[in-house]
Design an enzyme around this catalytic site. Structure first.
Site, PDB file in Angstrom:
ATOM      1  N   HIS A 136      -2.326  -3.874   5.082  1.00 26.77           N
ATOM      2  CA  HIS A 136      -2.113  -3.463   6.471  1.00 26.77           C
ATOM      3  C   HIS A 136      -3.444  -3.094   7.114  1.00 26.77           C
ATOM      4  O   HIS A 136      -4.339  -2.550   6.463  1.00 26.77           O
ATOM      5  CB  HIS A 136      -1.133  -2.280   6.563  1.00 26.77           C
ATOM      6  CG  HIS A 136      -1.661  -0.993   5.974  1.00 26.77           C
ATOM      7  ND1 HIS A 136      -2.243  -0.005   6.740  1.00 26.77           N
ATOM      8  CD2 HIS A 136      -1.697  -0.540   4.700  1.00 26.77           C
ATOM      9  CE1 HIS A 136      -2.612   1.000   5.969  1.00 26.77           C
ATOM     10  NE2 HIS A 136      -2.290   0.695   4.728  1.00 26.77           N
TER      11      HIS A 136
ATOM     12  N   CYS B  49       0.837  -1.197   0.000  1.00 26.81           N
ATOM     13  CA  CYS B  49       0.000   0.000   0.000  1.00 26.81           C
ATOM     14  C   CYS B  49       0.875   1.251   0.000  1.00 26.81           C
ATOM     15  O   CYS B  49       1.986   1.249   0.546  1.00 26.81           O
ATOM     16  CB  CYS B  49      -0.913  -0.010   1.219  1.00 26.81           C
ATOM     17  SG  CYS B  49      -2.056   1.409   1.284  1.00 26.81           S
TER      18      CYS B  49
ATOM     19  N   CYS C 291      -6.065   0.332   6.789  1.00 22.21           N
ATOM     20  CA  CYS C 291      -5.895   0.821   5.420  1.00 22.21           C
ATOM     21  C   CYS C 291      -7.027   1.778   5.043  1.00 22.21           C
ATOM     22  O   CYS C 291      -8.209   1.411   5.079  1.00 22.21           O
ATOM     23  CB  CYS C 291      -5.864  -0.350   4.441  1.00 22.21           C
ATOM     24  SG  CYS C 291      -5.667   0.139   2.717  1.00 22.21           S
TER      25      CYS C 291
ATOM     26  N   ARG D  92       2.907   5.140   6.334  1.00 23.94           N
ATOM     27  CA  ARG D  92       3.372   4.462   7.549  1.00 23.94           C
ATOM     28  C   ARG D  92       3.890   3.055   7.279  1.00 23.94           C
ATOM     29  O   ARG D  92       4.397   2.399   8.197  1.00 23.94           O
ATOM     30  CB  ARG D  92       2.215   4.385   8.556  1.00 23.94           C
ATOM     31  CG  ARG D  92       1.647   5.738   8.954  1.00 23.94           C
ATOM     32  CD  ARG D  92       0.304   5.586   9.653  1.00 23.94           C
ATOM     33  NE  ARG D  92      -0.720   5.049   8.747  1.00 23.94           N
ATOM     34  CZ  ARG D  92      -1.965   4.747   9.116  1.00 23.94           C
ATOM     35  NH1 ARG D  92      -2.333   4.910  10.379  1.00 23.94           N
ATOM     36  NH2 ARG D  92      -2.821   4.276   8.236  1.00 23.94           N
TER      37      ARG D  92
ATOM     38  N   ASP E  80       0.400   3.808   1.709  1.00 23.15           N
ATOM     39  CA  ASP E  80       0.318   4.451   3.025  1.00 23.15           C
ATOM     40  C   ASP E  80       1.722   4.829   3.524  1.00 23.15           C
ATOM     41  O   ASP E  80       2.642   4.009   3.502  1.00 23.15           O
ATOM     42  CB  ASP E  80      -0.349   3.488   4.013  1.00 23.15           C
ATOM     43  CG  ASP E  80      -0.755   4.164   5.314  1.00 23.15           C
ATOM     44  OD1 ASP E  80       0.148   4.649   6.027  1.00 23.15           O
ATOM     45  OD2 ASP E  80      -1.954   4.200   5.626  1.00 23.15           O
TER      46      ASP E  80
END
Length: 239
Positions: free
Chosen positions: A98, A42, A101, A46, A44
């Site tokens: 994750h 992803c 998400c 993080r 993302d």
């Protein structure tokens, strides 16, 4: 929050540290790449592949998009898959979602999100395929987590549908396909250990896409790669 200028200062420190520990580090890094892993994750901020896997530069080929999707009309992800499998000869393909998400959460909500709608529709299709299981989960957070896992599962299936993965397995017995979820709450990776025996047995006649694979199988009298995955010692294995 790291300032813009601080990024360049950090880069200089990073170069100095690596050069001190291994004077030829950047010479070696620039020479070639031979990663064993393709990581599809992803976007993302993080969830960074190299950091959570604990690997060095050059060890993992990375593709990231919203909600770690492998979509059959997305030339970006398909090109990455083609290059990693056919030219880099990666031994493992990891689809890593994750918990928490945002893309998966957005897909659970009946909202018009503009240009995101076509992309999120792919996740909504995952929900549609598994709505009976998901709707039976009363707790909304647990349902959200489960959709994250099921989305990883379906993207792994999409990887295995591709002709290049089937071809390379027939020729080289790699790659192995894995489904993972990263838990932001603990920092731990979870191997879903997905069981594709029943799933792939049902789809193998539809998604055996390569004439080359079919011809080679007939000449060698070998089962299709999709069928071989159902055997414990055969593949492409999905862990």
């Amino acid at each position: 929050m790291t300032s813009y200028q601080q990024i360049f200062e950090n880069n200089q420190k990073w170069v100095a540290e690596h050069s001190a520990n291994a004077p030829d580090f950047f010479t070696q890094l620039a020479s070639s790449q031979a990663p064993d892993y393709l990581y599809i994750g992803c976007s993302d901020s993080r969830v960074t592949a190299e950091e959570l896997m604990g690997v060095a530069p050059g060890e993992v080929f990375v593709h990231r998009n919203i909600a770690n999707m492998v979509v059959n009309n997305d030339l970006n992800s398909l090109s990455v898959l083609e290059y990693a499998v056919r030219h880099l000869h990666v031994k493992h393909i990891v689809v890593c979602g994750h918990y928490g998400c945002g893309g998966v959460k957005a897909a659970m909500q009946p909202k018009d999100l503009g240009i995101l709608n076509p992309w999120l529709r792919n996740i909504r299709d995952v929900y549609r395929l598994h709505h009976a299981e998901l709707d039976a989960i009363a707790d909304i957070d647990a349902r959200y987590d489960r959709l994250v896992e099921l989305n990883v599962q379906e993207q792994c299936v999409n990887v295995l549908k591709s002709a290049v993965v089937q071809e390379q397995y027939l020729l080289h017995k790699i790659p192995v396909v894995h489904g993972w979820v990263f838990d932001l709450r603990t920092g731990l990776l979870k191997d879903l250990k997905l069981d594709y025996e029943h799933i792939l047995h049902n789809i193998q006649q539809i998604y055996d896409l390569s004439d080359e694979v079919t011809q080679a199988r007939n000449e060698k009298k070998e089962p299709s790669p999709a069928a071989e995955i159902t055997e414990a010692a055969e593949g492409p294995k999905v862990a």
